[in-house]
Design a protein around this motif. Sequence first.
Motif, short mmCIF file in Angstrom:
data_model
loop_
_atom_site.label_atom_id
_atom_site.label_comp_id
_atom_site.label_asym_id
_atom_site.label_seq_id
_atom_site.Cartn_x
_atom_site.Cartn_y
_atom_site.Cartn_z
N ARG A 156 0.80 -1.22 0.00
CA ARG A 156 0.00 0.00 0.00
C ARG A 156 0.84 1.28 0.00
NH1 ARG A 156 -5.22 -0.39 2.00
NH2 ARG A 156 -5.29 1.85 1.58
N LEU A 157 2.08 1.14 0.39
CA LEU A 157 2.91 2.33 0.58
C LEU A 157 3.09 3.18 -0.67
CD1 LEU A 157 4.36 3.74 2.86
CD2 LEU A 157 6.43 2.44 2.30
N PRO A 158 3.28 2.59 -1.86
CA PRO A 158 3.47 3.45 -3.04
C PRO A 158 2.31 4.41 -3.29
CG PRO A 158 4.16 1.21 -3.53
CD PRO A 158 3.51 1.17 -2.18
N GLY A 159 1.11 4.01 -2.96
CA GLY A 159 -0.04 4.89 -3.14
C GLY A 159 -0.15 5.99 -2.11
N MET A 160 0.71 5.96 -1.10
CA MET A 160 0.66 6.95 -0.03
C MET A 160 1.67 8.07 -0.21
SD MET A 160 -1.69 5.87 2.07
CE MET A 160 -2.71 4.39 2.13
N ARG A 161 2.49 8.00 -1.25
CA ARG A 161 3.58 8.96 -1.40
C ARG A 161 3.11 10.38 -1.64
NH1 ARG A 161 7.01 4.72 -5.05
NH2 ARG A 161 8.00 3.60 -3.32
N ARG A 162 1.91 10.53 -2.17
CA ARG A 162 1.40 11.88 -2.42
C ARG A 162 0.82 12.52 -1.16
NH1 ARG A 162 -4.08 11.57 -2.66
NH2 ARG A 162 -4.97 9.48 -2.88
N LEU A 163 0.73 11.75 -0.07
CA LEU A 163 0.13 12.25 1.17
C LEU A 163 1.20 12.70 2.14
CD1 LEU A 163 -2.43 9.33 1.72
CD2 LEU A 163 -2.86 11.52 0.59
N ASP A 164 0.79 13.53 3.07
CA ASP A 164 1.74 13.87 4.14
C ASP A 164 1.87 12.67 5.07
OD1 ASP A 164 -0.10 14.36 6.73
OD2 ASP A 164 -1.13 15.12 4.94
N ARG A 165 2.92 12.69 5.86
CA ARG A 165 3.23 11.50 6.67
C ARG A 165 2.11 11.18 7.66
NH1 ARG A 165 8.42 8.88 9.03
NH2 ARG A 165 7.50 7.70 10.76
N ALA A 166 1.55 12.17 8.30
CA ALA A 166 0.53 11.90 9.31
C ALA A 166 -0.69 11.22 8.69
CB ALA A 166 0.11 13.20 9.99
N THR A 167 -1.09 11.69 7.51
CA THR A 167 -2.25 11.09 6.85
C THR A 167 -1.94 9.67 6.39
OG1 THR A 167 -2.99 13.26 6.07
CG2 THR A 167 -3.87 11.33 4.94
N ALA A 168 -0.74 9.47 5.82
CA ALA A 168 -0.35 8.14 5.38
C ALA A 168 -0.31 7.17 6.56
CB ALA A 168 1.01 8.20 4.69
N GLU A 169 0.24 7.63 7.67
CA GLU A 169 0.32 6.75 8.85
C GLU A 169 -1.07 6.38 9.34
OE1 GLU A 169 2.16 6.82 13.39
OE2 GLU A 169 3.01 8.09 11.81
N ARG A 170 -1.96 7.34 9.39
CA ARG A 170 -3.32 7.06 9.86
C ARG A 170 -4.03 6.05 8.97
NH1 ARG A 170 -4.87 11.78 9.65
NH2 ARG A 170 -6.13 11.77 7.74
N ARG A 171 -3.88 6.20 7.67
CA ARG A 171 -4.57 5.30 6.75
C ARG A 171 -3.98 3.89 6.79
NH1 ARG A 171 -5.93 8.85 1.29
NH2 ARG A 171 -7.14 10.50 2.36
N ARG A 191 5.22 2.81 11.20
CA ARG A 191 6.28 3.81 11.42
C ARG A 191 7.60 3.33 10.86
NH1 ARG A 191 3.44 4.34 16.35
NH2 ARG A 191 4.86 2.87 17.36
N GLU A 192 7.88 2.06 10.97
CA GLU A 192 9.12 1.51 10.41
C GLU A 192 9.16 1.71 8.90
OE1 GLU A 192 11.41 -2.70 10.93
OE2 GLU A 192 9.45 -2.76 9.92
N ALA A 193 8.03 1.42 8.25
CA ALA A 193 7.98 1.56 6.79
C ALA A 193 8.10 3.03 6.38
CB ALA A 193 6.68 0.97 6.26
N LEU A 194 7.43 3.91 7.11
CA LEU A 194 7.48 5.32 6.76
C LEU A 194 8.86 5.92 7.03
CD1 LEU A 194 3.99 6.55 7.99
CD2 LEU A 194 4.73 6.00 5.66
N ASP A 195 9.53 5.42 8.04
CA ASP A 195 10.90 5.89 8.31
C ASP A 195 11.79 5.63 7.10
OD1 ASP A 195 10.27 6.82 10.78
OD2 ASP A 195 11.16 5.16 11.89
#
Length: 218
Positions: A156-171, A191-195
């Motif tokens: 799912r992570l590639p589809g979150m790149r256009r979002l800010d981190r807080a929104t991506a983490e929440r989703r 959090r590990e993936a977003l880091d």
Amino acid sequence: MSGWPQARDRSGPGGRRGRRSGPSPDPDGPDVAPGSTSDGDDPGDPEQVARSICLRALTGAPKTRQQLADLLAKRDVPEDAAERVLDRFGEVGLIDDAAFARAWVTSRQAGRGLARRALKAELRAKGVDGEVAEEAVALVDDEDEWAAARRLVERRLPGMRRLDRATAERRLVGMLARKGYGSGLAGWVVREALDQEWSDEDEAPAGHDQQGLDAWLP
């Protein structure tokens, strides 16, 4: 002489037309003999009806005892006849809730990445006994859940790149929660993936050590 074919004389003695023996079939439905149903079940033998219904249901995919019992009840099979047939199917191995549960857990955990909590809920919804469900879910250990959660997030992570981190983490955490993962494990994996995705050190959360990992382990 007319070129049209002559109609065959079907009249019987005395000029009366011959009558076909037996009742006429329903012109709007299948030609079913009296005393039988369209699928061949004898309505006078509830156990035969129950056996036929169960065998047809099991042809497509395995079913739990409760699923078959619900189906028989829906078809108005008497409860005592249904119980006798289900008992017999269990004796010969056509119904095996434990085997069903193990296969269900293996398939759903590998294919959908479901956590043990979600797997247990699905099994209970299908009528699997709580103890049997627990034994099947035990096939999934902590490492399996951890690996499955990471795979879900990575997809799912590639589809979150256009979002800010807080929104991506929440989703992402919400997605894992719907798969049955607890907040501790979900938050850690996300959090590990977003880091790794957001390399800015100012955004990297502190506290990623073994103590944090232990927070979700039993």
